[in-house]
Design a protein around this motif. Structure first.
Motif, PDB file in Angstrom:
ATOM      1  N   HIS A  97      26.151 -15.615  11.971  1.00 36.15           N
ATOM      2  CA  HIS A  97      26.073 -16.479  10.791  1.00 36.15           C
ATOM      3  C   HIS A  97      25.992 -17.940  11.239  1.00 36.15           C
ATOM      4  O   HIS A  97      26.888 -18.435  11.898  1.00 36.15           O
ATOM      5  CB  HIS A  97      27.319 -16.226   9.914  1.00 36.15           C
ATOM      6  N   ILE A  98      24.902 -18.605  10.874  1.00 34.66           N
ATOM      7  CA  ILE A  98      24.730 -20.019  11.235  1.00 34.66           C
ATOM      8  C   ILE A  98      24.361 -20.830   9.998  1.00 34.66           C
ATOM      9  O   ILE A  98      24.024 -20.260   8.950  1.00 34.66           O
ATOM     10  CB  ILE A  98      23.621 -20.196  12.311  1.00 34.66           C
ATOM     11  N   GLY A 112      26.946 -25.690  -4.081  1.00 34.13           N
ATOM     12  CA  GLY A 112      27.927 -24.971  -4.887  1.00 34.13           C
ATOM     13  C   GLY A 112      27.415 -23.690  -5.530  1.00 34.13           C
ATOM     14  O   GLY A 112      28.071 -23.126  -6.392  1.00 34.13           O
ATOM     15  N   SER A 113      26.254 -23.207  -5.078  1.00 30.26           N
ATOM     16  CA  SER A 113      25.701 -21.989  -5.688  1.00 30.26           C
ATOM     17  C   SER A 113      26.328 -20.724  -5.096  1.00 30.26           C
ATOM     18  O   SER A 113      26.076 -19.630  -5.583  1.00 30.26           O
ATOM     19  CB  SER A 113      24.178 -21.957  -5.535  1.00 30.26           C
ATOM     20  N   GLY A 114      27.106 -20.889  -4.030  1.00 28.46           N
ATOM     21  CA  GLY A 114      27.810 -19.735  -3.454  1.00 28.46           C
ATOM     22  C   GLY A 114      27.163 -19.155  -2.205  1.00 28.46           C
ATOM     23  O   GLY A 114      27.500 -18.037  -1.808  1.00 28.46           O
ATOM     24  N   LYS A 115      26.298 -19.918  -1.559  1.00 25.91           N
ATOM     25  CA  LYS A 115      25.635 -19.446  -0.339  1.00 25.91           C
ATOM     26  C   LYS A 115      26.637 -19.054   0.744  1.00 25.91           C
ATOM     27  O   LYS A 115      26.576 -17.955   1.284  1.00 25.91           O
ATOM     28  CB  LYS A 115      24.716 -20.539   0.244  1.00 25.91           C
ATOM     29  N   SER A 116      27.539 -19.977   1.055  1.00 25.47           N
ATOM     30  CA  SER A 116      28.478 -19.731   2.161  1.00 25.47           C
ATOM     31  C   SER A 116      29.435 -18.601   1.823  1.00 25.47           C
ATOM     32  O   SER A 116      29.784 -17.789   2.689  1.00 25.47           O
ATOM     33  CB  SER A 116      29.247 -21.006   2.499  1.00 25.47           C
ATOM     34  N   THR A 117      29.846 -18.531   0.561  1.00 23.93           N
ATOM     35  CA  THR A 117      30.743 -17.453   0.113  1.00 23.93           C
ATOM     36  C   THR A 117      30.060 -16.103   0.329  1.00 23.93           C
ATOM     37  O   THR A 117      30.638 -15.174   0.900  1.00 23.93           O
ATOM     38  CB  THR A 117      31.081 -17.633  -1.382  1.00 23.93           C
TER      39      THR A 117
END
Ligand SMILES: Nc1ncnc2c1ncn2[C@@H]1O[C@H](COP(=O)(O)OP(=O)(O)OP(=O)(O)O)[C@@H](O)[C@H]1O
Ligand SMILES: [Mg+2]
Length: 213
Positions: free
Chosen positions: A40-41, A17-22
């Motif tokens: 992006h992988i 939930g730290s926002g990596k994927s965002t």
């Protein structure tokens, strides 16, 4: 990184939930707008074999999994991804954005579970063929806040205690101290656009360096 790897390897790290994927999605779009070739992988996963390993790792039913087994499965998934995707794409000159990499194993299995750090580094070297990211963006968030953001359907790792997740966070912060050149710490206390400005600054610097070489 080896000479034949013309591309750039960027990893995104940090707690749930730290926002990596965002941020990875925003970065991907930003680079594509500049007509850069970017891939992006995510880890564990990214290719068929590694996605199967991911299912085993995250399955809440696998309560009997030992710390050693867990560590080696993450490494196995990583080895396959390196071989099948990361190396070939870097050889083609692409920018590879990877959501989690070896630092995650140091933080989660090392600091979190207490697996020996030297062993993780040695097996990590074998699994990654000593390929290390050119840049790692580390998103730092209060463990409780991160878990709350990650949502209700928790996987086998997310289910662990707050104390575990605090150890993981501490591990990441230690890593930053050890490799400040590679790992850039980004505090996640602002909205995603503000955070992306910082991400952009680090990435622009890396890609600009490339042109001057
Ligand atoms: N800066 C921000 N402020 C508030 N909420 C955010 C911010 N960045 C992302 N979020 C939200 O927090 C949640 C988690 O973000 P995201 O999925 O990007 O995290 P993650 O690090 O990839 O998590 P995971 O480890 O679970 O994959 C999402 O609902 C996202 O919209
Ligand atoms: Mg994610």
């Amino acid at each position: 990184m080896g000479k034949s790897l013309r591309g750039k390897f960027i990893t995104l790290e940090g707690a749930e939930g730290s926002g990596k994927s965002t941020q990875a999605r925003m970065l991907c779009e930003y680079l594509e707008e500049q007509k850069k070739e970017v891939l992006h992988i995510r880890e564990p996963g990214g290719v068929k074999i590694s996605e199967s390993i991911r299912d085993i790792l995250l399955d809440v039913k696998n309560t009997a999994m030992s710390d050693e087994c867990e560590t080696l499965l993450y490494m196995a998934a990583r080895a396959q991804l390196i071989e099948e995707v990361i190396v070939p794409e870097l050889e083609k000159g692409k920018i590879v954005l990877c959501d989690r990499f070896l630092d995650s194993t140091v933080a989660y299995q090392g600091y979190g579970n207490g697996v020996d750090a030297k062993t993780i580094q040695a097996v990590g070297k074998f699994a990654t063929r000593s390929i290390s990211p050119d840049l790692t963006l580390l998103f730092d968030i209060d463990a409780k806040k991160g878990l709350a953001r990650a949502g209700k359907n928790k996987d086998r790792i997310e289910q662990r205690s707050l104390a575990y997740h605090n150890r993981v966070r501490k591990g990441y912060l230690e890593l930053t101290k050890q490799e400040p050149q590679r790992i850039k710490l980004i505090k996640v206390d602002k909205d995603k656009e503000e955070i992306f400005k910082i991400v952009k600054r680090h990435v622009d610097k890396l890609l600009h360096c490339n042109r001057n070489n």
